[in-house]
Design a protein around this motif. Structure first.
Motif, PDB file in Angstrom:
ATOM      1  N   LEU A   1      20.318  -9.620  95.180  1.00  0.00           N
ATOM      2  CA  LEU A   1      19.088  -8.936  95.613  1.00  0.00           C
ATOM      3  C   LEU A   1      18.551  -9.572  96.901  1.00  0.00           C
ATOM      4  O   LEU A   1      18.127  -8.887  97.832  1.00  0.00           O
ATOM      5  CB  LEU A   1      18.021  -8.995  94.515  1.00  0.00           C
ATOM      6  CG  LEU A   1      18.309  -8.209  93.228  1.00  0.00           C
ATOM      7  CD1 LEU A   1      17.250  -8.499  92.160  1.00  0.00           C
ATOM      8  CD2 LEU A   1      18.366  -6.713  93.517  1.00  0.00           C
ATOM      9  N   ASP A   2      18.580 -10.904  96.940  1.00  0.00           N
ATOM     10  CA  ASP A   2      18.050 -11.594  98.114  1.00  0.00           C
ATOM     11  C   ASP A   2      19.000 -11.474  99.314  1.00  0.00           C
ATOM     12  O   ASP A   2      18.567 -11.581 100.468  1.00  0.00           O
ATOM     13  CB  ASP A   2      17.777 -13.079  97.782  1.00  0.00           C
ATOM     14  CG  ASP A   2      16.866 -13.752  98.800  1.00  0.00           C
ATOM     15  OD1 ASP A   2      15.953 -13.085  99.332  1.00  0.00           O
ATOM     16  OD2 ASP A   2      17.063 -14.951  99.071  1.00  0.00           O
ATOM     17  N   SER A   3      20.278 -11.231  99.047  1.00  0.00           N
ATOM     18  CA  SER A   3      21.215 -11.020 100.167  1.00  0.00           C
ATOM     19  C   SER A   3      20.922  -9.695 100.860  1.00  0.00           C
ATOM     20  O   SER A   3      21.122  -9.568 102.061  1.00  0.00           O
ATOM     21  CB  SER A   3      22.667 -11.001  99.678  1.00  0.00           C
ATOM     22  OG  SER A   3      22.956 -12.214  99.068  1.00  0.00           O
TER      23      SER A   3
ATOM     24  N   ASP B   1      17.660 -13.925 102.603  1.00  0.00           N
ATOM     25  CA  ASP B   1      18.724 -14.812 103.075  1.00  0.00           C
ATOM     26  C   ASP B   1      19.685 -15.233 101.966  1.00  0.00           C
ATOM     27  O   ASP B   1      20.469 -16.180 102.150  1.00  0.00           O
ATOM     28  CB  ASP B   1      18.105 -16.054 103.748  1.00  0.00           C
ATOM     29  CG  ASP B   1      17.139 -16.756 102.816  1.00  0.00           C
ATOM     30  OD1 ASP B   1      16.944 -16.273 101.675  1.00  0.00           O
ATOM     31  OD2 ASP B   1      16.571 -17.790 103.210  1.00  0.00           O
ATOM     32  N   GLY B   2      19.589 -14.555 100.833  1.00  0.00           N
ATOM     33  CA  GLY B   2      20.589 -14.760  99.777  1.00  0.00           C
ATOM     34  C   GLY B   2      20.483 -16.067  99.013  1.00  0.00           C
ATOM     35  O   GLY B   2      21.462 -16.472  98.384  1.00  0.00           O
ATOM     36  N   ASP B   3      19.302 -16.707  99.032  1.00  0.00           N
ATOM     37  CA  ASP B   3      19.231 -17.999  98.338  1.00  0.00           C
ATOM     38  C   ASP B   3      18.353 -17.982  97.080  1.00  0.00           C
ATOM     39  O   ASP B   3      18.181 -19.012  96.435  1.00  0.00           O
ATOM     40  CB  ASP B   3      18.731 -19.100  99.301  1.00  0.00           C
ATOM     41  CG  ASP B   3      17.311 -18.836  99.798  1.00  0.00           C
ATOM     42  OD1 ASP B   3      16.742 -17.770  99.461  1.00  0.00           O
ATOM     43  OD2 ASP B   3      16.768 -19.684 100.524  1.00  0.00           O
ATOM     44  N   HIS B   4      17.785 -16.837  96.723  1.00  0.00           N
ATOM     45  CA  HIS B   4      16.816 -16.858  95.615  1.00  0.00           C
ATOM     46  C   HIS B   4      17.466 -17.289  94.287  1.00  0.00           C
ATOM     47  O   HIS B   4      16.864 -18.059  93.529  1.00  0.00           O
ATOM     48  CB  HIS B   4      16.128 -15.492  95.468  1.00  0.00           C
ATOM     49  CG  HIS B   4      14.954 -15.540  94.534  1.00  0.00           C
ATOM     50  ND1 HIS B   4      13.906 -16.417  94.691  1.00  0.00           N
ATOM     51  CD2 HIS B   4      14.672 -14.823  93.404  1.00  0.00           C
ATOM     52  CE1 HIS B   4      13.026 -16.238  93.711  1.00  0.00           C
ATOM     53  NE2 HIS B   4      13.471 -15.286  92.915  1.00  0.00           N
TER      54      HIS B   4
HETATM   55 MG    MG Z   1      15.583 -16.215 100.148  1.00  0.00          MG
END
Ligand code: MG
Ligand code: ADP
Length: 235
Positions: A27-29, A33-36
């Motif tokens: 989802l964060d990607s 930035d894809g790190d959640h």
């Molecule tokens: Mg993030």
């Protein structure tokens, strides 16, 4: 709510985040930035260690505050500060061994207020507030109508899920996703998804511990308000 039940909640939240790490990452990607996923997983790993560290603390607040400090320190990103603040605010609102539903609702409200104070997001901005606010509101409404803690947390979890899904058509106005402008439309907000997990975990552990009064097996509808659960004056 007592520290044993809060400990079970935090343990279940940790398990759910670990299980949902890939989903939160994906989802964060899409809009960040894809790190959640990895951020949250790192945070809940430290919470797990706290839970295993020994006897549960005396008060509900101590456990929540300790969790807030760990999340703030180890999650990182926007959500680390936001989850850290929310748990610390809930902890500060519950310096007690046991809290009834109404008092716990006050603590949830304090947790939401901390997120809003720090992040300045309002419902509709496509953030975790879009799941948190309806969850707290549903909890308060159901409790005010005389329901017990189990019914209130079930309603809160359902409202958080609906709130999280409601972020899909929104355009982000806060956080990293807002940099995408209209390209943020059509994606579920990752923080709203993890907030949905937070309330779902709460509903699961309360349901698992819910007492079934003799003769009430299979009965539909709400158990009548128990004074100690619904009075704001419980300790
Ligand atoms: Mg993030
Ligand atoms: P970062 O955006 O710093 O990489 P995360 O990916 O861990 O942090 O978390 C992103 C989530 O944080 C978003 O999906 C959103 O729900 C939440 N968020 C970001 N900014 C705000 C804000 N100002 N208010 C409330 N929530 C926010």
């Amino acid at each position: 709510m007592d520290s044993t039940l809060v400990g079970a909640w935090l343990g279940e939240f940790a398990r759910t985040v670990e299980e949902g790490e890939a989903r939160l990452t994906s989802l964060d990607s899409a809009i960040g930035d894809g790190d959640h996923g990895v951020n949250m997983r790192r945070g809940v790993l430290h919470v797990r260690r706290l839970l295993l560290a020994g006897e549960p603390p005396d008060t509900v607040g101590e456990l929540l505050t300790g969790t807030g400090v760990l999340l703030r320190t180890h999650v990182g990103g926007a959500s680390g500060a936001l989850y850290g603040s929310t748990f610390q605010a809930m902890g500060a609102a519950l310096p007690v061994r046991h809290a009834g539903a109404a008092r716990f609702g006050d603590a949830l409200e304090a947790g939401l207020a901390a997120v809003v104070r720090l992040g300045a997001a309002v419902p509709g901005d496509k953030t975790m507030v879009d799941a948190f606010e309806p969850a707290v509101s549903a909890f308060r409404d159901v409790c005010a109508r005389g329901a017990d803690l189990g019914t209130a947390v079930t309603a809160a979890a359902a409202a958080a899920d609906v709130g999280a899904r409601s972020t899909i058509p929104m355009q982000a106005r806060k956080g990293r996703a807002s940099y995408l402008g209209h390209r943020s439309i059509g994606h579920l907000d990752p923080g709203a998804a993890s907030t949905g997990m937070l309330f779902r975990s709460l509903a699961e552990v309360v349901a698992a511990r819910r007492p079934r009064p003799a003769g009430a097996r299979g009965r539909k509808g709400r158990r009548p308000c128990v004074e100690s659960e619904c009075s704001a004056a419980t300790t």
